[in-house]
Design a protein around this motif. Structure first.
Motif, short mmCIF file in Angstrom:
data_model
loop_
_atom_site.label_atom_id
_atom_site.label_comp_id
_atom_site.label_asym_id
_atom_site.label_seq_id
_atom_site.Cartn_x
_atom_site.Cartn_y
_atom_site.Cartn_z
N GLY A 1 -2.24 4.11 -7.62
CA GLY A 1 -1.01 3.44 -7.20
C GLY A 1 -0.07 3.17 -8.36
O GLY A 1 1.15 3.35 -8.26
N GLY A 2 -0.64 2.75 -9.50
CA GLY A 2 0.20 2.52 -10.68
C GLY A 2 0.84 3.79 -11.19
O GLY A 2 2.01 3.80 -11.59
N VAL A 3 0.07 4.89 -11.18
CA VAL A 3 0.62 6.17 -11.65
C VAL A 3 1.74 6.64 -10.73
O VAL A 3 2.79 7.12 -11.19
N ILE A 4 1.55 6.51 -9.42
CA ILE A 4 2.57 6.96 -8.47
C ILE A 4 3.85 6.15 -8.62
O ILE A 4 4.97 6.70 -8.64
N MET A 5 3.71 4.83 -8.76
CA MET A 5 4.91 3.99 -8.90
C MET A 5 5.66 4.29 -10.19
O MET A 5 6.89 4.30 -10.22
N LYS A 6 4.92 4.54 -11.27
CA LYS A 6 5.57 4.84 -12.53
C LYS A 6 6.18 6.23 -12.54
O LYS A 6 7.26 6.45 -13.08
N ARG A 7 5.49 7.18 -11.91
CA ARG A 7 5.95 8.57 -11.93
C ARG A 7 7.23 8.73 -11.12
O ARG A 7 8.17 9.41 -11.54
N PHE A 8 7.29 8.11 -9.95
CA PHE A 8 8.44 8.27 -9.06
C PHE A 8 9.41 7.10 -9.12
O PHE A 8 10.39 7.08 -8.38
N ARG A 9 9.13 6.11 -9.98
CA ARG A 9 10.01 4.95 -10.16
C ARG A 9 10.37 4.32 -8.81
O ARG A 9 11.53 4.19 -8.42
N ILE A 10 9.34 3.92 -8.11
CA ILE A 10 9.51 3.37 -6.76
C ILE A 10 10.05 1.95 -6.84
O ILE A 10 9.59 1.14 -7.66
N ASN A 11 11.02 1.64 -5.98
CA ASN A 11 11.59 0.30 -5.95
C ASN A 11 10.72 -0.61 -5.08
O ASN A 11 9.64 -0.24 -4.64
N ILE A 12 11.24 -1.83 -4.81
CA ILE A 12 10.45 -2.82 -4.07
C ILE A 12 10.17 -2.35 -2.65
O ILE A 12 9.04 -2.44 -2.16
N LEU A 13 11.19 -1.83 -1.98
CA LEU A 13 10.99 -1.36 -0.61
C LEU A 13 10.03 -0.17 -0.58
O LEU A 13 9.16 -0.07 0.30
N GLY A 14 10.15 0.72 -1.56
CA GLY A 14 9.23 1.85 -1.63
C GLY A 14 7.80 1.40 -1.91
O GLY A 14 6.85 1.99 -1.39
N ALA A 15 7.65 0.36 -2.73
CA ALA A 15 6.31 -0.17 -3.00
C ALA A 15 5.68 -0.75 -1.74
O ALA A 15 4.48 -0.60 -1.50
N ALA A 16 6.50 -1.42 -0.92
CA ALA A 16 5.99 -1.96 0.35
C ALA A 16 5.56 -0.83 1.28
O ALA A 16 4.53 -0.93 1.97
N LYS A 17 6.32 0.25 1.30
CA LYS A 17 5.93 1.41 2.12
C LYS A 17 4.65 2.05 1.59
O LYS A 17 3.80 2.49 2.36
N LEU A 18 4.54 2.10 0.25
CA LEU A 18 3.33 2.65 -0.36
C LEU A 18 2.11 1.80 -0.02
O LEU A 18 1.01 2.32 0.14
N LEU A 19 2.30 0.50 0.09
CA LEU A 19 1.20 -0.39 0.48
C LEU A 19 0.79 -0.15 1.92
O LEU A 19 -0.40 -0.06 2.24
N LEU A 20 1.78 -0.03 2.81
CA LEU A 20 1.48 0.11 4.23
C LEU A 20 0.83 1.45 4.55
O LEU A 20 -0.12 1.51 5.35
N GLY A 21 1.30 2.53 3.93
CA GLY A 21 0.79 3.87 4.26
C GLY A 21 -0.70 4.02 4.04
O GLY A 21 -1.46 4.29 4.99
N PRO A 22 -1.20 3.86 2.80
CA PRO A 22 -2.65 3.99 2.58
C PRO A 22 -3.47 2.95 3.33
O PRO A 22 -4.60 3.23 3.76
N SER A 23 -2.93 1.73 3.50
CA SER A 23 -3.67 0.70 4.22
C SER A 23 -3.88 1.10 5.68
O SER A 23 -4.97 0.96 6.23
N LEU A 24 -2.83 1.63 6.30
CA LEU A 24 -2.94 2.07 7.69
C LEU A 24 -3.88 3.27 7.80
O LEU A 24 -4.71 3.35 8.71
#
Length: 337
Positions: A232-255
């Motif tokens: 998750g840290g690598v993905i956020m740093k690689r694609f420079r995900i913002n706050i909304l994108g981080a929330a989507k990243l949380l929901l996707g793998p969790s679901l």
């Protein structure tokens, strides 16, 4: 003989957990606010991530500690272990469950020592926050001042209740909060189910000891959690995900993980062939439990029905206890007397 079930030791365990909960409660609201107020913007996300990560990894290390304590006899230190004739594989074995509380409590006491050396006022780190984005502390101050003003104006409880539903609507209308809430629901549903039922399921279905079960759960989950956090840290740093994108990243793998765990409902093991419970003493499927409660070999033994200590017979059946199997003497599964 009649046993005295008036033991009040559970009260001490209840009070201990109550005090522990009181001590743990401020970690999330006060700890995260403290980090947000005094850490720089570049380090805030990292520090908060460390707090959240420790909350996830902590229970997993707890399973490993529980595995170690379960191997030790409950009365260790007060009895001669050479006189103990059973092993952790025996159903009557009770591990040193209390030892985990002492070890965890000692670690918590050591962890609190640095807090006594914190200054009363921390130098605030200059950040790029503008007046339109006040810190957590300033928002609390403004809210307190606003509440004091409204109290002076004589706002009644009824008026506050009228503002409650619109406030909840605005809160759930925030996409970041809503996605974070949904992701947390999926995560905790999976975690609670695993912690509550998985150890006992492995013990019953696969005949493992509680010590080995706790060790396996910790061994399986620690690498997975560590890999997930790192990815998750690598993905956020690689694609420079913002706050909304981080929330989507949380929901996707969790679901996705929750749906994978739901597939476990389609799997399972057959019920064990327990004589007098799931099958008759002849091995055939029984119709009524009362009809096969006893058999000819144990009808005169007056076996206690509340004593569950299963044993395996040569015929492939499992019996309530050695008494229900017709045995006159039982030495357990540990050392032979």
């Amino acid at each position: 003989c009649d046993k005295d079930f008036g033991n009040s030791m559970w009260i001490y365990v209840l009070l201990g957990n109550l005090l522990r909960g009181i001590g743990e409660a401020p970690i999330q609201p006060l700890g995260i606010s403290y980090i947000d107020d005094y850490a720089s913007e570049d380090n805030t996300a990292f520090y908060i991530g460390c707090v959240q990560t420790s909350a996830v990894i902590g229970p997993i290390f707890g399973f490993l500690l529980g595995s170690l304590c379960a191997k030790l006899f409950v009365d260790i230190g007060s009895v001669n272990l050479d006189s103990v004739t059973i092993t952790p594989a025996d159903a009557q074995w009770v591990g040193a469950w209390w030892l985990g509380y002492l070890i965890a409590g000692g670690i918590i006491v050591l962890a609190t020592i640095p807090f006594w050396f914190l200054p009363k006022e921390q130098p605030r780190v200059e950040t790029g926050k503008t007046p339109s984005t006040p810190s957590e502390q300033s928002r609390f101050i403004l809210e307190e001042q606003k509440e004091a003003t409204t109290e002076q104006d004589g706002v009644h409880l009824l008026n506050m209740a009228k503002d409650f539903l619109p406030s909840v609507k605005d809160l759930f209308g925030n996409p970041v909060y809503f996605l974070y809430l949904c992701g947390s629901v999926f995560q905790y549903n999976s975690l609670i189910g695993m912690v509550t039922y998985k150890p006992k399921y492995i013990e019953q279905q696969y005949g493992q000891t509680s010590s080995k079960t706790n060790f396996l759960i910790g061994l399986i989950n620690i690498p997975a959690v560590a890999l997930g956090i790192f990815s998750g840290g690598v993905i956020m740093k690689r694609f420079r995900i913002n706050i909304l994108g981080a929330a989507k990243l949380l929901l996707g793998p969790s679901l996705l993980g929750y749906l994978v765990l739901l597939s476990l409902f389609a799997m399972g093991c057959k019920n064990s062939s327990v004589a007098g419970l799931t099958v008759s003493y002849q091995g055939s499927a029984q119709i009524s439990y009362q009809e096969n409660e006893v058999s000819e070999c144990n009808v005169g033994c007056k076996c206690p029905q509340t004593h569950w200590d299963p044993v395996c017979g040569e015929n492939g059946l499992t019996y309530y206890s050695a008494c229900f199997a017709g045995c006159r003497v039982s030495n357990g599964t540990g050392k032979r007397a």
